[in-house]
Scaffold this motif. Structure first.
Motif, PDB file in Angstrom:
ATOM      1  N   GLU A   1       0.806  -1.209   0.000  1.00 24.90           N
ATOM      2  CA  GLU A   1       0.000   0.000   0.000  1.00 24.90           C
ATOM      3  C   GLU A   1       0.847   1.272   0.000  1.00 24.90           C
ATOM      4  N   THR A   2       2.118   1.157   0.361  1.00 24.85           N
ATOM      5  CA  THR A   2       2.955   2.358   0.453  1.00 24.85           C
ATOM      6  C   THR A   2       4.187   2.316  -0.438  1.00 24.85           C
ATOM      7  N   GLU A   3       4.448   1.214  -1.120  1.00 23.10           N
ATOM      8  CA  GLU A   3       5.666   1.119  -1.920  1.00 23.10           C
ATOM      9  C   GLU A   3       5.686   2.106  -3.077  1.00 23.10           C
ATOM     10  N   HIS A   4       4.487   2.547  -3.526  1.00 20.01           N
ATOM     11  CA  HIS A   4       4.438   3.500  -4.635  1.00 20.01           C
ATOM     12  C   HIS A   4       4.987   4.878  -4.233  1.00 20.01           C
ATOM     13  N   LEU A   5       5.174   5.115  -2.914  1.00 18.63           N
ATOM     14  CA  LEU A   5       5.744   6.385  -2.470  1.00 18.63           C
ATOM     15  C   LEU A   5       7.179   6.550  -2.947  1.00 18.63           C
ATOM     16  N   GLY A   6       7.821   5.450  -3.323  1.00 20.87           N
ATOM     17  CA  GLY A   6       9.212   5.511  -3.773  1.00 20.87           C
ATOM     18  C   GLY A   6       9.390   6.270  -5.072  1.00 20.87           C
ATOM     19  N   VAL A   7       8.344   6.387  -5.875  1.00 25.82           N
ATOM     20  CA  VAL A   7       8.459   7.125  -7.145  1.00 25.82           C
ATOM     21  C   VAL A   7       7.956   8.554  -7.007  1.00 25.82           C
ATOM     22  N   GLY A   8       7.544   8.945  -5.806  1.00 29.82           N
ATOM     23  CA  GLY A   8       7.088  10.320  -5.598  1.00 29.82           C
ATOM     24  C   GLY A   8       8.241  11.300  -5.694  1.00 29.82           C
ATOM     25  N   GLN A   9       7.962  12.484  -6.240  1.00 28.55           N
ATOM     26  CA  GLN A   9       8.982  13.513  -6.412  1.00 28.55           C
ATOM     27  C   GLN A   9       8.549  14.788  -5.690  1.00 28.55           C
ATOM     28  N   ASP A  10       9.516  15.436  -5.052  1.00 30.87           N
ATOM     29  CA  ASP A  10       9.206  16.667  -4.323  1.00 30.87           C
ATOM     30  C   ASP A  10       9.269  17.866  -5.259  1.00 30.87           C
ATOM     31  N   VAL A  11       9.273  19.067  -4.711  1.00 35.82           N
ATOM     32  CA  VAL A  11       9.234  20.280  -5.539  1.00 35.82           C
ATOM     33  C   VAL A  11      10.475  20.411  -6.414  1.00 35.82           C
ATOM     34  N   ASP A  12      11.579  19.779  -6.020  1.00 36.88           N
ATOM     35  CA  ASP A  12      12.803  19.808  -6.825  1.00 36.88           C
ATOM     36  C   ASP A  12      12.932  18.585  -7.720  1.00 36.88           C
ATOM     37  N   GLY A  13      11.915  17.730  -7.719  1.00 38.08           N
ATOM     38  CA  GLY A  13      11.932  16.541  -8.562  1.00 38.08           C
ATOM     39  C   GLY A  13      12.699  15.376  -7.973  1.00 38.08           C
ATOM     40  N   ASN A  14      13.117  15.490  -6.704  1.00 43.01           N
ATOM     41  CA  ASN A  14      13.904  14.425  -6.088  1.00 43.01           C
ATOM     42  C   ASN A  14      12.997  13.327  -5.540  1.00 43.01           C
ATOM     43  N   THR A  15      13.368  12.106  -5.818  1.00 37.93           N
ATOM     44  CA  THR A  15      12.694  10.950  -5.212  1.00 37.93           C
ATOM     45  C   THR A  15      13.330  10.666  -3.850  1.00 37.93           C
ATOM     46  N   PRO A  16      12.752   9.792  -3.047  1.00 44.00           N
ATOM     47  CA  PRO A  16      13.430   9.394  -1.795  1.00 44.00           C
ATOM     48  C   PRO A  16      14.830   8.851  -2.039  1.00 44.00           C
ATOM     49  N   LEU A  17      15.037   8.159  -3.143  1.00 41.60           N
ATOM     50  CA  LEU A  17      16.368   7.639  -3.443  1.00 41.60           C
ATOM     51  C   LEU A  17      17.349   8.779  -3.683  1.00 41.60           C
ATOM     52  N   HIS A  18      16.913   9.818  -4.404  1.00 40.76           N
ATOM     53  CA  HIS A  18      17.765  10.992  -4.595  1.00 40.76           C
ATOM     54  C   HIS A  18      18.214  11.569  -3.256  1.00 40.76           C
ATOM     55  N   LEU A  19      17.258  11.742  -2.339  1.00 37.29           N
ATOM     56  CA  LEU A  19      17.568  12.361  -1.059  1.00 37.29           C
ATOM     57  C   LEU A  19      18.499  11.491  -0.229  1.00 37.29           C
ATOM     58  N   ALA A  20      18.303  10.169  -0.276  1.00 45.88           N
ATOM     59  CA  ALA A  20      19.194   9.268   0.466  1.00 45.88           C
ATOM     60  C   ALA A  20      20.617   9.346  -0.075  1.00 45.88           C
ATOM     61  N   VAL A  21      20.758   9.431  -1.388  1.00 45.70           N
ATOM     62  CA  VAL A  21      22.087   9.525  -1.999  1.00 45.70           C
ATOM     63  C   VAL A  21      22.726  10.872  -1.682  1.00 45.70           C
ATOM     64  N   MET A  22      21.955  11.946  -1.752  1.00 42.20           N
ATOM     65  CA  MET A  22      22.491  13.277  -1.454  1.00 42.20           C
ATOM     66  C   MET A  22      23.068  13.353  -0.042  1.00 42.20           C
ATOM     67  N   ASN A  23      22.434  12.648   0.886  1.00 34.53           N
ATOM     68  CA  ASN A  23      22.879  12.689   2.277  1.00 34.53           C
ATOM     69  C   ASN A  23      23.740  11.482   2.655  1.00 34.53           C
ATOM     70  N   TRP A  24      24.087  10.654   1.666  1.00 36.13           N
ATOM     71  CA  TRP A  24      24.955   9.491   1.833  1.00 36.13           C
ATOM     72  C   TRP A  24      24.440   8.532   2.920  1.00 36.13           C
ATOM     73  N   HIS A  25      23.135   8.301   2.909  1.00 42.04           N
ATOM     74  CA  HIS A  25      22.545   7.336   3.840  1.00 42.04           C
ATOM     75  C   HIS A  25      22.528   5.962   3.156  1.00 42.04           C
ATOM     76  N   PHE A  26      23.644   5.261   3.261  1.00 44.84           N
ATOM     77  CA  PHE A  26      23.796   3.993   2.536  1.00 44.84           C
ATOM     78  C   PHE A  26      22.854   2.908   3.053  1.00 44.84           C
ATOM     79  N   ASP A  27      22.417   3.009   4.329  1.00 48.44           N
ATOM     80  CA  ASP A  27      21.546   1.979   4.887  1.00 48.44           C
ATOM     81  C   ASP A  27      20.229   1.856   4.126  1.00 48.44           C
ATOM     82  N   SER A  28      19.760   2.968   3.577  1.00 47.17           N
ATOM     83  CA  SER A  28      18.448   2.976   2.926  1.00 47.17           C
ATOM     84  C   SER A  28      18.502   2.568   1.455  1.00 47.17           C
TER      85      SER A  28
END
Length: 670
Positions: free
Chosen positions: A393-420
């Motif tokens: 029910e929530t896995e589709h949130l992974g393709v969501g983009q914020d106002v800058d077009g970043n997905t959750p994966l983008h944000l995790a990479v930007m902050n070097w959160h390798f665990d995620s």
């Protein structure tokens, strides 16, 4: 008695000084007890005869002279050590001695400004306190150099009987005095230099019986704030004392908490404080009295529900949701919703409670256009990211983009959160999405990674490239990129450390080769040979020991080349030496294990125990040393090395879950 007579002469001399000293108390007393000294309406100067039901009047008050309560007394006199000692030890004959020498007891002050009533109250001498109060009732309102009255001192010291005696005195006197003087006879609202009333000090010392006594004696004191802006009600809520909070909020009229809040000084965010105290009982008392506090915001603009979610107080959040779910859709001053606060701090149980009760809450966006998964990924909360991506029910949130077009994966990479990364990079749709700058997550990782070796950045890049390789989205040749040489001095220190470790391994394994388990034969025909030479475990021990020694010697030989100072030679030497040293370090504990098995193999239970411990340690050594070696190599195959890195992550998550379960069992929180 020479010193006492000298003291008496000094007192008499002070009495004859400037008459203006007689007005000293008129300027030094707190403002709320100033006023006329005319007590004609209260019975004049005579002792107050009991009226009505005399059984309800404490015996020690029957001889109280009401006219003495606001009496003006002479200038202070320094208390001698002898008097101080007698009062501190509760010797009642001290008062008789003072009377016999005509020394006015009310004038005596210690070097800290304490009167004799302060000292008697401080040391808990109830009988002495009663006698002093009857003789000098005005000392009850007398502050010391810290601004504390005897009631402050007794409340702080936890002397319940003395506080009750003071309350009885005030109650009895207030009933006999005129309205104006009765208002002045109110020690409960007097504050010390820190702004604390006696009730503040009682709650601070967790003297709850005294606190309840003071609350019942005066209804206004609990709402007075000290210099830090904290009222007694605030402190009672913060302490989680349900019965005390009930006593404070209980009134004889129909005034509700909204009316009381108009009198409340200082911090007023009572529901927030109850959540911070993690007291459901106090929270219920406050919200039952005033339900509108649910919508109150603190200084940072957070609602109660948002604050409870941010601190991870699951029971408190459920309590608030039971009352109303509307707060889920109320954003804070920073534009985020309660579900975002929970995700930001990694409180996945609260996140899913919000989603379960309010399914639409997972679609809420903060002022940056970020959903709950964005917030979790940005803050490195990998457990929350895992649970959200693992739920259909929530896995589709992974393709969501914020106002800058970043997905959750983008944000995790930007902050070097390798665990995620393993949880977020699960599909081609996510990996190929570009932000408004036209960058995919891989582009950001490769552009932002620093040329020198930084573990978090290299680890994040490797996991992302392996996810791309596994999905078949793009071709990946290596999970690492070449690292530029670090500062030459740091390189030399690093190489010297590796040399030292390798030399130690070589020395220990060399010595172990001649200390064979089982010893040597002492008779022909195999004189001097190993006793257990045909034992297979001894053969494995020797094999592993030889491999460890030879690998460490090879490491030493390789690192000698790195001492020449050529940057290219240093990098090449390290790429060879690190795997060799890792292999030697892993062979050592295995050799030790088989050596022990050779010696105690016949004791089955001990054999099993040692094998389990050694197996756990060996895995730990692989997953601690392995990534350090792998990520420093210029070329790492994505097939096998990637599988190792992902396995390492799974091992790490398993350990994390295990530690959480231990915390749940012993601490009651997950």
């Amino acid at each position: 008695m020479d010193s006492s007579e000298a003291e008496l002469d000094r007192i008499e001399a002070q009495r004859s000084t400037d008459a203006s000293h007689d007005q000293r108390r008129g300027t030094d007393l707190p403002m709320n007890i100033h006023g006329s000294q005319d007590l004609s309406q209260s019975g004049g100067d005579g002792a107050m005869p009991p009226t009505g039901d005399t059984k309800s009047v404490p015996k020690f008050l029957t001889n109280l002279r009401l006219s003495d309560i606001f009496a003006i007394r002479p200038k202070d006199v320094r208390m001698t050590p002898l008097i101080f000692s007698k009062i501190s030890y509760g010797k009642k004959e001290c008062l008789d001695w003072l009377r016999s020498h005509e020394i006015p007891a009310a004038c005596l002050k210690s070097n800290t400004g304490d009167s004799i009533l302060h000292l008697a109250a401080k040391w808990g001498h109830i009988e002495l306190v009663k006698e002093i109060v009857c003789e000098c009732p005005y000392l009850l309102l007398e502050p010391n150099s810290s601004g504390q009255t005897p009631l402050h001192v007794a409340a702080h010291g936890g002397h319940t009987a003395i506080v009750e005696a003071f309350v009885a005195l005030v109650t009895f006197a207030s009933a006999k005095l005129c309205n104006e003087d009765s208002e002045r006879m109110n020690p409960y609202v007097l504050k010390d230099e820190d702004g604390n009333t006696a009730l503040h000090l009682a709650i601070e010392g967790l003297n709850l019986e005294i606190a309840r006594c003071l609350v019942n004696a005066n209804r206004d004191a609990p709402f007075l704030g000290n210099n830090m802006g904290l009222s007694s009600l605030f402190m009672a809520v913060e302490a989680g004392e349900v019965s005390l909070v009930k006593a404070i909020l209980k009134t004889t009229d129909d005034e509700d908490l909204e009316g009381k809040k108009s009198k409340l000084q200082g911090s007023k965010y009572l529901a927030h404080v109850a959540l911070r105290a993690r007291s459901i009982g106090v929270l219920d008392v406050i919200l039952d009295e005033c339900p509108t506090l649910v919508n109150e915001r603190d200084r940072r603009g957070r609602t109660c529900l948002s604050y409870g979610a941010s601190i991870g107080y699951y029971k408190g959040v459920c309590n608030l949701l039971d009352r109303s779910t509307k707060g889920v859709y109320v954003c804070d001053q920073d534009g985020s919703f309660p579900i975002h606060k929970a995700a930001e701090e990694g409180h996945d149980n609260i996140v899913f409670e919000f989603i379960k009760r309010c399914p639409d809450s997972k679609y809420l966006l903060n002022n940056l256009g970020q959903n709950v998964l964005h917030v979790a990924a940005k803050n490195g909360e990998y457990f929350t990211s895992y649970f959200l991506m693992d739920d259909e029910e929530t896995e589709h949130l992974g393709v969501g983009q914020d106002v800058d077009g970043n997905t959750p994966l983008h944000l995790a990479v930007m902050n070097w959160h390798f665990d995620s990364i393993p949880f977020l990079a699960t599909s081609r749709d996510i990996l190929k999405l570009r932000n408004k700058r036209g960058l995919r997550a891989r582009d950001i990782a490769e552009l932002e990674v620093k040329p020198n070796y930084i573990f978090e950045e290299r680890w994040t890049l490797a996991l992302l490239l392996y996810a791309i390789h596994s999905s078949g989205f793009e071709s990946v040749q290596s999970l690492t990129i070449p690292a530029e040489p670090q500062d030459p001095k740091n390189n030399r220190d690093y190489v010297n450390t590796l040399l030292l470790v390798a030399a130690l391994v070589a020395t220990m394994t060399f010595a172990a080769g001649f200390t064979i388990p089982g010893g040597y034969n002492s008779s022909a025909p195999n004189l001097g040979r190993a006793t257990l030479a045909t034992n297979p475990t001894l053969f494995i021990f020797l094999l592993l020991d030889i491999l460890a020694m030879q690998s460490s010697v090879a490491t030493i030989g390789t690192l000698i080349w790195a001492q020449l100072g050529d940057p290219a030679l240093i990098r090449s030497s390290l790429h060879v030496a690190l795997p060799l040293l890792l292999f030697a370090l892993l062979c050592m504990p295995l050799a030790f294990l088989f050596g022990v098995i050779t010696a105690i193999g016949h004791v089955k239970w001990l054999l099993v125990t040692i094998s389990i411990i050694s197996g756990v340690f060996f895995l730990w050594a692989i997953f601690v040393l392995g990534p350090h070696v792998v990520l420093q190599r210029p070329y790492v195959s994505p097939t096998y090395a990637g599988y190792f890195l992902v396995t390492f992550m799974q091992y790490k998550y398993f350990i994390g879950i295990f530690l959480r379960l231990i915390r749940l069992l012993f601490c009651g929180c997950f």
